[in-house]
Design a protein around this motif. Structure first.
Motif, PDB file in Angstrom:
ATOM      1  N   GLY A  90      18.952  61.716  22.190  1.00 43.14           N
ATOM      2  CA  GLY A  90      18.646  62.974  22.414  1.00 43.14           C
ATOM      3  C   GLY A  90      19.437  64.101  22.169  1.00 43.14           C
ATOM      4  O   GLY A  90      19.706  65.150  22.656  1.00 43.14           O
ATOM      5  N   LEU A  91      20.057  64.075  20.916  1.00 48.68           N
ATOM      6  CA  LEU A  91      20.960  64.754  20.300  1.00 48.68           C
ATOM      7  C   LEU A  91      20.433  65.612  19.157  1.00 48.68           C
ATOM      8  O   LEU A  91      19.523  65.134  18.601  1.00 48.68           O
ATOM      9  N   THR A  92      20.797  66.727  19.083  1.00 45.21           N
ATOM     10  CA  THR A  92      20.489  67.594  17.833  1.00 45.21           C
ATOM     11  C   THR A  92      21.529  67.222  16.714  1.00 45.21           C
ATOM     12  O   THR A  92      22.245  66.447  16.780  1.00 45.21           O
ATOM     13  N   HIS A  93      21.004  67.328  15.431  1.00 41.38           N
ATOM     14  CA  HIS A  93      21.750  66.941  14.277  1.00 41.38           C
ATOM     15  C   HIS A  93      23.274  67.657  14.367  1.00 41.38           C
ATOM     16  O   HIS A  93      24.311  66.988  13.966  1.00 41.38           O
ATOM     17  N   ASP A  94      23.275  68.791  14.760  1.00 35.10           N
ATOM     18  CA  ASP A  94      24.682  69.404  14.870  1.00 35.10           C
ATOM     19  C   ASP A  94      25.568  68.732  15.976  1.00 35.10           C
ATOM     20  O   ASP A  94      26.803  68.704  15.848  1.00 35.10           O
ATOM     21  N   GLN A  95      24.868  68.324  17.238  1.00 35.51           N
ATOM     22  CA  GLN A  95      25.684  67.469  18.274  1.00 35.51           C
ATOM     23  C   GLN A  95      26.106  66.340  17.712  1.00 35.51           C
ATOM     24  O   GLN A  95      27.381  65.937  17.967  1.00 35.51           O
ATOM     25  N   PHE A  96      25.167  65.687  16.918  1.00 34.12           N
ATOM     26  CA  PHE A  96      25.596  64.322  16.325  1.00 34.12           C
ATOM     27  C   PHE A  96      26.848  64.489  15.465  1.00 34.12           C
ATOM     28  O   PHE A  96      27.696  63.941  15.637  1.00 34.12           O
ATOM     29  N   ARG A  97      26.797  65.382  14.550  1.00 33.97           N
ATOM     30  CA  ARG A  97      27.702  65.659  13.573  1.00 33.97           C
ATOM     31  C   ARG A  97      29.255  65.887  14.393  1.00 33.97           C
ATOM     32  O   ARG A  97      30.175  65.439  13.955  1.00 33.97           O
ATOM     33  N   LEU A  98      29.294  66.661  15.257  1.00 31.48           N
ATOM     34  CA  LEU A  98      30.084  67.436  15.937  1.00 31.48           C
ATOM     35  C   LEU A  98      31.073  66.178  16.788  1.00 31.48           C
ATOM     36  O   LEU A  98      32.101  65.935  16.674  1.00 31.48           O
ATOM     37  N   GLY A  99      29.940  65.270  17.569  1.00 32.92           N
ATOM     38  CA  GLY A  99      30.266  64.188  18.348  1.00 32.92           C
ATOM     39  C   GLY A  99      31.005  63.201  17.473  1.00 32.92           C
ATOM     40  O   GLY A  99      32.043  62.581  17.906  1.00 32.92           O
ATOM     41  N   LYS A 100      30.493  62.924  16.319  1.00 31.16           N
ATOM     42  CA  LYS A 100      30.808  61.600  15.346  1.00 31.16           C
ATOM     43  C   LYS A 100      32.224  62.148  14.809  1.00 31.16           C
ATOM     44  O   LYS A 100      33.137  61.454  14.666  1.00 31.16           O
ATOM     45  N   TRP A 101      32.418  63.415  14.451  1.00 32.63           N
ATOM     46  CA  TRP A 101      33.746  64.004  13.871  1.00 32.63           C
ATOM     47  C   TRP A 101      34.769  63.888  15.019  1.00 32.63           C
ATOM     48  O   TRP A 101      35.983  63.231  14.523  1.00 32.63           O
ATOM     49  N   ARG A 102      34.345  63.978  16.362  1.00 34.05           N
ATOM     50  CA  ARG A 102      35.473  64.092  17.385  1.00 34.05           C
ATOM     51  C   ARG A 102      35.886  62.470  17.587  1.00 34.05           C
ATOM     52  O   ARG A 102      36.919  62.247  17.917  1.00 34.05           O
ATOM     53  N   ALA A 103      34.794  61.827  17.693  1.00 29.68           N
ATOM     54  CA  ALA A 103      34.767  60.365  18.227  1.00 29.68           C
ATOM     55  C   ALA A 103      35.685  59.638  16.832  1.00 29.68           C
ATOM     56  O   ALA A 103      36.537  59.089  17.447  1.00 29.68           O
ATOM     57  N   LYS A 104      35.450  60.005  15.806  1.00 30.09           N
ATOM     58  CA  LYS A 104      36.559  59.606  14.331  1.00 30.09           C
ATOM     59  C   LYS A 104      37.883  60.025  14.777  1.00 30.09           C
ATOM     60  O   LYS A 104      38.811  59.250  14.394  1.00 30.09           O
ATOM     61  N   THR A 105      38.114  61.053  15.080  1.00 35.61           N
ATOM     62  CA  THR A 105      39.264  61.874  15.446  1.00 35.61           C
ATOM     63  C   THR A 105      40.225  61.024  16.451  1.00 35.61           C
ATOM     64  O   THR A 105      41.171  60.901  16.244  1.00 35.61           O
ATOM     65  N   ARG A 106      39.388  60.910  17.535  1.00 39.89           N
ATOM     66  CA  ARG A 106      39.906  60.196  18.675  1.00 39.89           C
ATOM     67  C   ARG A 106      40.440  58.877  18.317  1.00 39.89           C
ATOM     68  O   ARG A 106      41.378  58.159  18.799  1.00 39.89           O
ATOM     69  N   LEU A 107      39.326  58.023  17.482  1.00 37.92           N
ATOM     70  CA  LEU A 107      39.555  56.672  17.367  1.00 37.92           C
ATOM     71  C   LEU A 107      40.915  56.607  16.379  1.00 37.92           C
ATOM     72  O   LEU A 107      41.708  55.883  16.526  1.00 37.92           O
ATOM     73  N   LEU A 108      40.982  57.490  15.493  1.00 35.99           N
ATOM     74  CA  LEU A 108      42.349  57.387  14.487  1.00 35.99           C
ATOM     75  C   LEU A 108      43.661  57.578  15.446  1.00 35.99           C
ATOM     76  O   LEU A 108      44.537  56.927  15.281  1.00 35.99           O
ATOM     77  N   ALA A 109      43.417  58.694  16.328  1.00 35.13           N
ATOM     78  CA  ALA A 109      44.669  58.933  17.134  1.00 35.13           C
ATOM     79  C   ALA A 109      44.946  57.612  18.046  1.00 35.13           C
ATOM     80  O   ALA A 109      46.353  57.258  18.204  1.00 35.13           O
ATOM     81  N   ALA A 110      43.866  57.163  18.433  1.00 30.12           N
ATOM     82  CA  ALA A 110      44.315  55.714  19.232  1.00 30.12           C
ATOM     83  C   ALA A 110      44.851  54.689  18.371  1.00 30.12           C
ATOM     84  O   ALA A 110      45.683  53.884  18.925  1.00 30.12           O
ATOM     85  N   ILE A 111      44.283  54.561  17.193  1.00 28.87           N
ATOM     86  CA  ILE A 111      44.936  53.409  16.294  1.00 28.87           C
ATOM     87  C   ILE A 111      46.149  53.679  15.965  1.00 28.87           C
ATOM     88  O   ILE A 111      47.072  52.970  16.281  1.00 28.87           O
ATOM     89  N   ARG A 112      46.586  54.970  15.680  1.00 29.81           N
ATOM     90  CA  ARG A 112      48.080  55.604  15.350  1.00 29.81           C
ATOM     91  C   ARG A 112      48.863  55.024  16.475  1.00 29.81           C
ATOM     92  O   ARG A 112      49.930  54.684  16.374  1.00 29.81           O
ATOM     93  N   LYS A 113      48.562  55.360  17.919  1.00 31.87           N
ATOM     94  CA  LYS A 113      49.225  54.886  19.012  1.00 31.87           C
ATOM     95  C   LYS A 113      49.466  53.720  19.172  1.00 31.87           C
ATOM     96  O   LYS A 113      50.653  53.172  19.248  1.00 31.87           O
TER      97      LYS A 113
END
Length: 68
Positions: A33-56
């Motif tokens: 139930g996401l808009t395309h903008d919500q998806f793009r922003l959510g995916k970008w944030r999720a990738k950023t958080r995942l990268l931070a967790a991996i670096r940690k």
């Protein structure tokens, strides 16, 4: 895998569906139930958080090896 387990459920779901299950943006948007903008922003944030967790994790393991 450890970093994914520590993610917020929605972040993990976006990453898993898009990268591991190879669902399209449209499929994910319809099922969650996401808009395309919500998806793009959510995916970008999720990738950023995942990268931070991996670096940690890498940093922590490196310190343990040095002290070890």
């Amino acid at each position: 895998k450890d970093a994914l387990k520590q993610m917020r459920p929605m972040d993990r779901e976006l990453i898993e569906r898009f990268y591991f299950l190879q669902q399209t943006q449209g499929e994910i948007c319809r099922s969650l139930g996401l808009t395309h903008d919500q998806f793009r922003l959510g995916k970008w944030r999720a990738k950023t958080r995942l990268l931070a967790a991996i670096r940690k994790q890498v940093h922590s393991r490196t310190l343990q090896a040095l002290v070890g």
